[in-house]
Design a protein around this motif. Structure first.
Motif, mmCIF file in Angstrom:
data_model
loop_
_atom_site.group_PDB
_atom_site.id
_atom_site.type_symbol
_atom_site.label_atom_id
_atom_site.label_comp_id
_atom_site.label_asym_id
_atom_site.label_seq_id
_atom_site.Cartn_x
_atom_site.Cartn_y
_atom_site.Cartn_z
ATOM 1 N N LYS A 164 0.862 -1.195 0.000
ATOM 2 C CA LYS A 164 0.000 0.000 0.000
ATOM 3 C C LYS A 164 0.895 1.240 0.000
ATOM 4 O O LYS A 164 1.647 1.448 -0.931
ATOM 5 N N ASP A 165 0.843 2.011 1.070
ATOM 6 C CA ASP A 165 1.656 3.228 1.126
ATOM 7 C C ASP A 165 2.796 3.106 2.132
ATOM 8 O O ASP A 165 3.256 4.090 2.682
ATOM 9 N N LYS A 166 3.246 1.851 2.358
ATOM 10 C CA LYS A 166 4.328 1.613 3.318
ATOM 11 C C LYS A 166 5.470 0.828 2.679
ATOM 12 O O LYS A 166 5.247 -0.039 1.847
ATOM 13 N N GLY A 167 6.682 1.138 3.132
ATOM 14 C CA GLY A 167 7.840 0.368 2.701
ATOM 15 C C GLY A 167 8.172 -0.688 3.737
ATOM 16 O O GLY A 167 8.121 -0.422 4.944
ATOM 17 N N VAL A 168 8.492 -1.902 3.287
ATOM 18 C CA VAL A 168 8.834 -2.993 4.202
ATOM 19 C C VAL A 168 10.182 -3.587 3.788
ATOM 20 O O VAL A 168 10.381 -3.976 2.636
ATOM 21 N N THR A 227 4.197 6.515 3.663
ATOM 22 C CA THR A 227 3.930 7.095 4.981
ATOM 23 C C THR A 227 4.805 6.538 6.094
ATOM 24 O O THR A 227 4.902 7.147 7.161
ATOM 25 N N MET A 228 5.421 5.377 5.878
ATOM 26 C CA MET A 228 6.277 4.812 6.908
ATOM 27 C C MET A 228 7.125 3.691 6.324
ATOM 28 O O MET A 228 6.835 3.179 5.242
ATOM 29 N N VAL A 229 8.187 3.319 7.062
ATOM 30 C CA VAL A 229 9.033 2.187 6.685
ATOM 31 C C VAL A 229 9.117 1.247 7.881
ATOM 32 O O VAL A 229 9.303 1.687 9.023
ATOM 33 N N LEU A 230 8.974 -0.052 7.622
ATOM 34 C CA LEU A 230 9.088 -1.064 8.667
ATOM 35 C C LEU A 230 10.205 -2.027 8.286
ATOM 36 O O LEU A 230 10.295 -2.457 7.135
ATOM 37 N N ILE A 231 11.064 -2.347 9.244
ATOM 38 C CA ILE A 231 12.148 -3.297 9.000
ATOM 39 C C ILE A 231 12.073 -4.440 10.001
ATOM 40 O O ILE A 231 11.784 -4.231 11.179
ATOM 41 N N LYS A 232 12.323 -5.657 9.503
ATOM 42 C CA LYS A 232 12.247 -6.852 10.353
ATOM 43 C C LYS A 232 13.229 -7.889 9.816
ATOM 44 O O LYS A 232 13.785 -7.736 8.724
ATOM 45 N N GLY A 233 13.435 -8.957 10.575
ATOM 46 C CA GLY A 233 14.307 -10.038 10.148
ATOM 47 C C GLY A 233 13.543 -11.341 10.059
ATOM 48 O O GLY A 233 12.563 -11.549 10.781
ATOM 49 N N VAL A 234 13.988 -12.243 9.188
ATOM 50 C CA VAL A 234 13.361 -13.555 9.042
ATOM 51 C C VAL A 234 13.887 -14.488 10.143
ATOM 52 O O VAL A 234 15.069 -14.484 10.464
ATOM 53 N N GLY A 235 12.989 -15.278 10.705
ATOM 54 C CA GLY A 235 13.384 -16.250 11.729
ATOM 55 C C GLY A 235 13.189 -15.708 13.130
ATOM 56 O O GLY A 235 12.974 -14.514 13.338
ATOM 57 N N GLU A 236 13.284 -16.601 14.102
ATOM 58 C CA GLU A 236 13.041 -16.232 15.495
ATOM 59 C C GLU A 236 14.320 -15.952 16.269
ATOM 60 O O GLU A 236 14.274 -15.510 17.416
#
Length: 359
Positions: A17-21, A55-64
């Motif tokens: 949508k309007d977010k970067g991931v 409108t925003m950027v979200l950053i995450k990593g794969v795995g636990e």
């Protein structure tokens, strides 16, 4: 979902949508950051920032296991050993760190799992940092003859008191809710709620920072796990703020020894295993970084990093901790007293003008 580089990529970049991931996708390597990843993330961040629809950027990593366990320091030392001191990782990584710290749109890092070194640089300078019970935060650079870079000299002194200096010198690992209680993370959310949190954030309609904050606050408030637990270092904060307040590393060592408590002597034993040179460089770095902007600090750290590439302690530390894993580094200086102020000053010396990092 819009733009995607594919699930086999080291880093997946998507517009939802309007977010970067941004998804760090090296789970077998604990999502460690390398140069090719930096070169993908940076231009995408600049593109998103320039797009008025984002409108925003979200950053995450794969795995636990890890958000990002650090940067690929072995590749850096291998390059330097071969006589190539131009390895561009530090410079390009710091430009990315600065971009995150100056981004005009909210940046949310889900620091679920190990977050060290390069992973710290990808998270702490952003607007929001979300820790979970699986989070492990540390700056373990003293043990490998390096220094707390990625803007460490900027954010560590701002944690309050001498906590940041203590974390930098000892490599102490903050875990779970302590990452938030220390001020490294802005929020604590139980890992089982992350998928729901991410969905709610991505479903927000044209959100501003206040809208995002409300969602994060809600999930933080709903996360009851360990909420009543005292900050693990709280019983020691008075000693940390007193015994790590000396005007030199030698004074800190003397104060810990003079205190003589079991805790103080245990910290002294930890420090005696670290690179004396790294500790002295870090002490000056954090002292000066307390009043520097992020940009000025990263420019200083680039100088230090360039000089460190030519330093034996860095190569020996990587060998002892990451390669041979014997954890028995032979530091070039046997003690703090062997490291002169002139030796430390060399790491802060200007580079040739063409080599300086200008942010």
């Amino acid at each position: 979902m819009g733009m995607s580089t594919g699930s086999n990529e080291e880093v997946i970049l998507q517009t939802v949508k309007d977010k970067g991931v941004i998804t760090l996708n090296r789970p077998k390597q604990l999502n460690t950051l390398n140069l090719s990843m930096v070169r993908k993330i940076y231009p995408m961040l600049k593109t998103w920032e320039a797009d008025p629809r984002i409108t925003m950027v979200l950053i995450k990593g794969v795995g636990e296991k890890a958000f990002c366990a650090g940067g690929d320091v072995k590749a850096i030392t291998d390059s330097a050993k071969a006589g190539d001191y131009s390895y561009p990782f530090f410079g390009e990584e710091y430009v990315l760190n600065n971009t995150i710290g100056t981004l005009h749109i909210p940046y949310i890092a889900l620091i679920d799992g190990i977050t060290m070194g390069g992973g710290v640089g990808l998270s702490v300078h952003g607007s929001f940092r979300v820790a979970t019970e699986r989070s492990v935060f540390a700056m373990p650079e003293m043990a490998i003859g390096l220094f707390p870079d990625v803007g460490g000299g900027h954010f560590l002194p701002r944690l309050g008191g001498k906590l940041g200096l203590y974390l930098a010198l000892t490599g102490y690992r903050l875990k779970g809710i302590d990452v938030q209680k220390a001020g490294v993370a802005t929020h604590f959310v139980e890992a089982k709620m992350l998928d729901s949190l991410e969905k709610e954030l991505l479903d927000l309609d044209d959100p501003g920072a206040t809208d995002i904050s409300k969602v994060l606050d809600h999930y933080h408030d709903q996360s009851k796990l360990d909420a009543e637990k005292e900050f693990h270092l709280q019983p020691h904060m008075e000693k940390i703020n007193t015994l790590f307040a000396g005007d030199s590393m030698e004074q800190i060592f003397a104060d810990l020894e003079a205190d003589g408590s079991e805790w103080s002597l245990a910290q002294l034993a930890i420090l005696k295993k670290m690179s004396p040179l790294s500790m002295k460089v870090a002490f000056r770095q954090l002292s000066e970084g307390a009043t520097k902007s992020l940009q000025a600090e990263l420019e200083t750290e680039f100088r230090i990093g360039k000089h460190m590439l030519r330093n034996d302690d860095f190569h020996e530390g990587v060998r002892a901790v990451l390669v041979d894993k014997d954890n028995k580094p032979k530091w070039q200086h046997s003690c703090l007293e062997a490291v002169s102020p002139e030796t430390v000053a060399k790491f802060f010396a200007p580079l040739p003008e063409a080599e300086e990092l200008m942010l």
